[in-house]
Design a protein around this motif. Structure first.
Motif, mmCIF file in Angstrom:
data_model
loop_
_atom_site.group_PDB
_atom_site.id
_atom_site.type_symbol
_atom_site.label_atom_id
_atom_site.label_comp_id
_atom_site.label_asym_id
_atom_site.label_seq_id
_atom_site.Cartn_x
_atom_site.Cartn_y
_atom_site.Cartn_z
ATOM 1 N N LEU A 137 -17.005 13.454 -23.781
ATOM 2 C CA LEU A 137 -16.363 12.856 -25.153
ATOM 3 C C LEU A 137 -14.679 12.874 -24.685
ATOM 4 C CD1 LEU A 137 -17.954 14.838 -28.022
ATOM 5 C CD2 LEU A 137 -19.137 12.666 -27.005
ATOM 6 N N GLU A 138 -14.129 13.775 -23.402
ATOM 7 C CA GLU A 138 -12.778 13.723 -23.956
ATOM 8 C C GLU A 138 -12.445 12.814 -22.441
ATOM 9 O OE1 GLU A 138 -11.407 17.493 -23.407
ATOM 10 O OE2 GLU A 138 -12.304 18.127 -24.727
ATOM 11 N N GLY A 139 -12.884 12.408 -21.894
ATOM 12 C CA GLY A 139 -13.157 11.391 -20.991
ATOM 13 C C GLY A 139 -12.696 10.334 -20.768
ATOM 14 N N PRO A 140 -12.818 9.238 -21.603
ATOM 15 C CA PRO A 140 -12.191 8.123 -22.396
ATOM 16 C C PRO A 140 -10.850 8.322 -22.703
ATOM 17 C CG PRO A 140 -14.431 8.067 -22.871
ATOM 18 C CD PRO A 140 -14.110 9.629 -22.328
ATOM 19 N N ALA A 141 -10.256 9.358 -23.748
ATOM 20 C CA ALA A 141 -9.305 8.564 -24.142
ATOM 21 C C ALA A 141 -8.196 9.783 -23.695
ATOM 22 C CB ALA A 141 -9.718 10.159 -25.809
ATOM 23 N N HIS A 142 -8.728 10.410 -22.361
ATOM 24 C CA HIS A 142 -7.435 10.895 -20.757
ATOM 25 C C HIS A 142 -7.389 9.734 -20.329
ATOM 26 C CE1 HIS A 142 -6.963 15.674 -22.149
ATOM 27 N NE2 HIS A 142 -8.584 15.070 -22.555
ATOM 28 N N ARG A 143 -8.408 9.310 -19.565
ATOM 29 C CA ARG A 143 -8.452 7.743 -19.216
ATOM 30 C C ARG A 143 -6.791 6.764 -20.222
ATOM 31 N NH1 ARG A 143 -13.267 6.244 -19.171
ATOM 32 N NH2 ARG A 143 -14.790 8.442 -18.071
ATOM 33 N N ILE A 144 -6.744 6.254 -20.964
ATOM 34 C CA ILE A 144 -6.046 6.051 -22.398
ATOM 35 C C ILE A 144 -4.300 6.171 -21.739
ATOM 36 C CG2 ILE A 144 -4.781 5.217 -23.986
ATOM 37 C CD1 ILE A 144 -7.676 5.450 -25.051
ATOM 38 N N LEU A 145 -4.623 7.602 -21.809
ATOM 39 C CA LEU A 145 -3.064 8.160 -21.694
ATOM 40 C C LEU A 145 -3.116 8.792 -19.872
ATOM 41 C CD1 LEU A 145 -3.730 11.533 -23.656
ATOM 42 C CD2 LEU A 145 -2.426 9.506 -24.107
ATOM 43 N N MET A 146 -3.478 8.208 -18.859
ATOM 44 C CA MET A 146 -3.312 8.113 -17.580
ATOM 45 C C MET A 146 -2.430 6.722 -17.422
ATOM 46 S SD MET A 146 -3.757 11.505 -16.392
ATOM 47 C CE MET A 146 -4.062 12.578 -17.135
ATOM 48 N N ASP A 147 -1.017 6.812 -17.482
ATOM 49 C CA ASP A 147 -0.993 5.563 -17.114
ATOM 50 C C ASP A 147 0.241 5.114 -16.131
ATOM 51 O OD1 ASP A 147 0.598 2.766 -18.211
ATOM 52 O OD2 ASP A 147 2.089 4.504 -18.659
ATOM 53 N N ASP A 148 -0.303 3.891 -15.749
ATOM 54 C CA ASP A 148 -0.088 3.837 -13.944
ATOM 55 C C ASP A 148 0.817 2.691 -14.551
ATOM 56 O OD1 ASP A 148 -0.168 2.862 -11.751
ATOM 57 O OD2 ASP A 148 -1.230 1.443 -11.442
ATOM 58 N N ASP A 149 2.931 3.340 -13.562
ATOM 59 C CA ASP A 149 3.736 2.926 -14.027
ATOM 60 C C ASP A 149 3.495 1.603 -12.669
ATOM 61 O OD1 ASP A 149 3.709 4.021 -16.167
ATOM 62 O OD2 ASP A 149 4.844 6.498 -14.548
ATOM 63 N N SER A 150 2.763 1.186 -11.976
ATOM 64 C CA SER A 150 3.719 0.480 -11.103
ATOM 65 C C SER A 150 3.445 -1.116 -11.554
ATOM 66 C CB SER A 150 2.553 0.252 -10.125
ATOM 67 O OG SER A 150 1.050 -0.030 -10.326
ATOM 68 N N PRO A 151 4.564 -1.443 -11.801
ATOM 69 C CA PRO A 151 4.331 -3.313 -12.000
ATOM 70 C C PRO A 151 3.476 -4.000 -11.679
ATOM 71 C CG PRO A 151 6.519 -2.670 -10.817
ATOM 72 C CD PRO A 151 5.878 -2.011 -10.569
ATOM 73 N N PRO A 152 3.131 -4.933 -12.323
ATOM 74 C CA PRO A 152 1.984 -5.787 -12.182
ATOM 75 C C PRO A 152 2.463 -6.415 -10.983
ATOM 76 C CG PRO A 152 2.679 -6.282 -14.096
ATOM 77 C CD PRO A 152 3.965 -5.292 -14.261
ATOM 78 N N GLY A 153 1.296 -6.884 -10.076
ATOM 79 C CA GLY A 153 1.654 -7.754 -9.031
ATOM 80 C C GLY A 153 1.376 -7.244 -7.732
ATOM 81 N N GLU A 154 1.730 -5.619 -8.180
ATOM 82 C CA GLU A 154 2.845 -4.720 -6.979
ATOM 83 C C GLU A 154 1.254 -4.343 -5.943
ATOM 84 O OE1 GLU A 154 4.607 -0.279 -6.400
ATOM 85 O OE2 GLU A 154 5.215 -1.495 -7.528
ATOM 86 N N ASP A 155 0.408 -4.003 -6.148
ATOM 87 C CA ASP A 155 -0.989 -4.263 -5.921
ATOM 88 C C ASP A 155 -0.782 -4.392 -4.766
ATOM 89 O OD1 ASP A 155 -0.810 -1.376 -6.580
ATOM 90 O OD2 ASP A 155 -2.338 -1.808 -8.460
ATOM 91 N N ASP A 156 -0.864 -5.879 -5.193
ATOM 92 C CA ASP A 156 -1.027 -6.996 -4.781
ATOM 93 C C ASP A 156 -0.595 -7.349 -3.527
ATOM 94 O OD1 ASP A 156 -3.278 -8.058 -6.029
ATOM 95 O OD2 ASP A 156 -2.468 -9.052 -7.910
ATOM 96 N N ALA A 157 0.626 -7.325 -3.277
ATOM 97 C CA ALA A 157 2.108 -7.085 -1.773
ATOM 98 C C ALA A 157 0.863 -6.524 -0.779
ATOM 99 C CB ALA A 157 2.341 -6.703 -1.923
ATOM 100 N N ARG A 158 0.148 -5.040 -1.107
ATOM 101 C CA ARG A 158 -0.030 -4.307 0.176
ATOM 102 C C ARG A 158 -1.227 -4.681 0.878
ATOM 103 N NH1 ARG A 158 -0.408 1.009 -3.993
ATOM 104 N NH2 ARG A 158 2.332 1.018 -4.121
#
Length: 55
Positions: free
Chosen positions: A34-55
């Motif tokens: 019951l708590e997993g989806p609520a915690h996943r919303i709060l875990m923010d990925d701070d990398s800008p969009p497209g940065e993962d594609d460059a690797r």
């Protein structure tokens, strides 16, 4: 008084259907985490969009 002859069996049937649906949802794992989806919303990925594609 005649309406009770219809309403009492319908209410018993409704309670039975709700009980079966609740039993099915608990057996299928609906209430496992019951708590997993609520915690996943709060875990923010701070990398800008497209940065993962460059690797």
């Amino acid at each position: 008084m005649e309406s009770l002859y219809l309403l009492i069996p319908l209410s018993i049937l409704l309670v039975f259907v709700i009980g079966v649906l609740f039993w099915w949802s608990t057996r299928s794992g609906q209430f496992d985490d019951l708590e997993g989806p609520a915690h996943r919303i709060l875990m923010d990925d701070d990398s800008p969009p497209g940065e993962d594609d460059a690797r």
